[in-house]
Structure formats: C-alpha cells, structure tokens
Design a protein around this motif. Structure first.
Motif, PDB file in Angstrom:
ATOM      1  N   GLU A 308       0.827  -1.202   0.000  1.00 38.74           N
ATOM      2  CA  GLU A 308       0.000   0.000   0.000  1.00 38.74           C
ATOM      3  C   GLU A 308       0.870   1.265   0.000  1.00 38.74           C
ATOM      4  O   GLU A 308       0.557   2.247  -0.684  1.00 38.74           O
ATOM      5  N   ILE A 309       1.968   1.234   0.768  1.00 37.10           N
ATOM      6  CA  ILE A 309       2.869   2.388   0.810  1.00 37.10           C
ATOM      7  C   ILE A 309       3.480   2.623  -0.567  1.00 37.10           C
ATOM      8  O   ILE A 309       3.547   3.756  -1.063  1.00 37.10           O
ATOM      9  N   ARG A 311       2.355   1.559  -3.524  1.00 37.84           N
ATOM     10  CA  ARG A 311       1.341   1.980  -4.494  1.00 37.84           C
ATOM     11  C   ARG A 311       0.954   3.438  -4.279  1.00 37.84           C
ATOM     12  O   ARG A 311       0.726   4.178  -5.234  1.00 37.84           O
ATOM     13  N   GLY A 312       0.862   3.847  -3.020  1.00 35.32           N
ATOM     14  CA  GLY A 312       0.485   5.230  -2.727  1.00 35.32           C
ATOM     15  C   GLY A 312       1.477   6.255  -3.218  1.00 35.32           C
ATOM     16  O   GLY A 312       1.119   7.411  -3.469  1.00 35.32           O
ATOM     17  N   ALA A 313       2.730   5.837  -3.376  1.00 34.82           N
ATOM     18  CA  ALA A 313       3.755   6.760  -3.855  1.00 34.82           C
ATOM     19  C   ALA A 313       3.662   6.964  -5.349  1.00 34.82           C
ATOM     20  O   ALA A 313       4.300   7.872  -5.874  1.00 34.82           O
TER      21      ALA A 313
END
Length: 313
Positions: A308-309, A311-313
C-alpha cells in the motif's frame, strides 16, 4: 534388570545431539545457554560411559565417527519423542505461553517480523520470543525451531506449510538520483543509468531484473555499477543516491514512506515466489504456533501495508 538412565546421561545425549546438529561445541553451547566447556565435558562423560569415540576432532571441525552417527540418529529419535511430550503438554494450555523459537531470512525478519513482534507480545504477553535471522537452509527440526518463515514453497514431508503472500519486487531510485540523471520512461532507458544489483549468496549469481509486461515476464540483465549480496544493503545504497535497483517491496516501503525512494515502472512490478510459514508436524497442536501463524497471516492480508505504501507513492 536393565540399568535406569541417569540425568547426567540424558544431559550428555542432549549436548551430543546439539553439537552434532550444529557442528561445534561453541554453537551447541550458545543454543543451550551453557558454556562450551560444559558441552565438551558432557560429551566426554558420554564417550567414557559408552566406551566409544563419538567425534573426530580437529582445531577447525567436528565430525561424527560411524559409531557417533549411529548414536546421533538414535538420540534424535529420543529427543523428538521428548519434544512431542512437551508439545502435547503445551497444547493443553488455553493461552499461548513459554518460549517460541522463530527463524526467518534477515530481510523478512528485519522488515516484517521484528517491527510486528511487540504488537504480537501485547496480544500474548506470556510468550517469550526467540527470533533467529540466518541460514535459510538450516534443518528447523534439528534446530528445535517452532516456526520458520521462508521465501518459496519448500516441500518437506516432516513440515506443515502455509502460504502467506507473494514476494513482490519492483524497481526503485532516490529522488536525488532521478533529479541528477532523469527518470527512465521505458525499460530500454535503464541501459543509460547507474544500476545497483543484487547477488545471491547461495549461488553467486546476479539477479536478472524481471518485469511483467503485457502479461509476460521480461528479464533485463543490467550492467551494474554496484553489486551487493544483501537486500537491505541494496535499498540503503539506492536511498543514498547510488542508482536504480530492484528491491522487495517490504524492504523498500520504509524508505518510500520517508520520501527517500521513488518506485519506478510500478505497473511492471512482479510477484516472485511465495513467502511461506513452515512448522514441524510435532507442533501441529501447539497454541504458540497457532497464535503466531495466525498473527503473521494477518500481516500478509492483501493488500499488505508495505505494498500500500509503494502503491500510494
């Protein structure tokens, strides 16, 4: 009437079996939390009792004699029976408690397990954790390990396994490096960049970078400026501006969260082999093992926190 076995002889068999499994008195002493001289004396007393030479000793090695090999196999059967008795007693307890021995490769241990263990112990405060980060090929039954976390599906009829999630890898570089050298827009652009590559310690082979393109895996063989045989060191070099490299997402995620690494070609990221939990058949009913396997399965619930981290970037 048969002579009953004494406590000294049982202690000697345990010391002997651990020394034979681990290859040295020092390693056995460390594992059993005693001094090397205590291991040596226990083995010597055992040799005197049986009037057998159990080890061929040199300054650098400890090798079983044929008689020692036979006794070692018998001792292992005895110790496994003792472990079964202990596990049966443990299984009668409602709450996990006592010592839980876990092993994992350093990248998984450092980046996934170690940060989560305090939360696990908050849930099960009566447990004591012994986390060992080391040899991925060690025999976990001989080492007395309760749960091993490994990369890959490792078949062993003596072990129970549970697939936890994918070993996902992707390309990363630091914002500072990309500001100096530009951001690659297609895979062919990698040929014009400094690359930091990973080398497998087990084989000495360099990683061929895999990318999932149009449903097929395409491999790129970089011309590296830096080669390193540890995943965490690769990520550290990338964060310091060393170039572009491949990293497991669970290793890179903390750097991404701090703004020290930027994902590249995220649409081409690849799921390699699975990450698997393994435990001996003798631990099947252990509440300690059930609690830990259930806990780490939660960590790997899709999507994982580290993916998730990224992908969020």
């Amino acid at each position: 009437m048969k002579e009953s076995i004494g406590l000294d002889r049982l202690t000697g068999l345990i010391a002997f079996a651990r020394a034979a499994s681990l290859g040295s008195f020092t390693a056995a002493a460390r594992d059993l939390a005693v001094s090397p001289s205590a291991i040596s004396k226990s083995v010597q007393r055992l040799e005197q009792h049986f009037e057998l030479k159990l080890f061929s000793r040199t300054t650098r090695s400890l090798t079983l004699t044929p008689e020692g090999r036979d006794l070692y196999e018998r001792a292992l059967r005895l110790l496994r029976e003792v472990e079964d008795i202990e596990q049966a007693a443990v299984a009668t307890r409602a709450e996990p408690s006592g010592l839980l021995k876990i092993t994992a490769p350093p990248p998984i241990g450092l980046n996934i397990l170690a940060p989560a263990i305090p939360r696990f112990r908050e849930r099960y405060p009566r447990l004591t954790i012994d986390l060992r980060l080391g040899d991925p090929y060690a025999d976990i039954i001989e080492q007395g390990i309760d749960v091993a976390v490994r990369v890959g599906n490792l078949a062993d009829s003596r072990l129970i396994s549970k697939s936890l999630g994918p070993h996902r890898i992707a390309a990363f570089a630091s914002p500072a490096y990309l500001a100096r050298h530009g951001t690659p827009r297609q895979l062919s652009d990698l040929a014009h960049h400094d690359c930091v590559n990973f080398r497998y310690q087990s084989s000495g082979q360099a990683l061929r970078w895999p990318f999932s393109v149009d449903g097929k895996v395409v491999e790129v063989e970089p011309d590296p400026a830096i080669v390193i045989d540890a995943s965490d060191a690769v990520a550290a070099v990338l964060a310091a501006g060393g170039g572009i490299g491949i990293s497991p997402t669970y290793v890179a995620a903390p750097y991404v969260a701090r703004g020290e690494l930027t994902p590249l070609f995220p649409e081409y990221a690849v799921n390699r082999s699975a990450i698997t939990a393994l435990w001996p058949e003798s631990r099947r009913g252990s509440p300690n093992v059930k609690a830990f396997v259930g806990f780490i399965a939660e960590l790997f619930s899709a999507p994982t926190a580290w993916d998730e981290i990224v992908r969020g970037a």
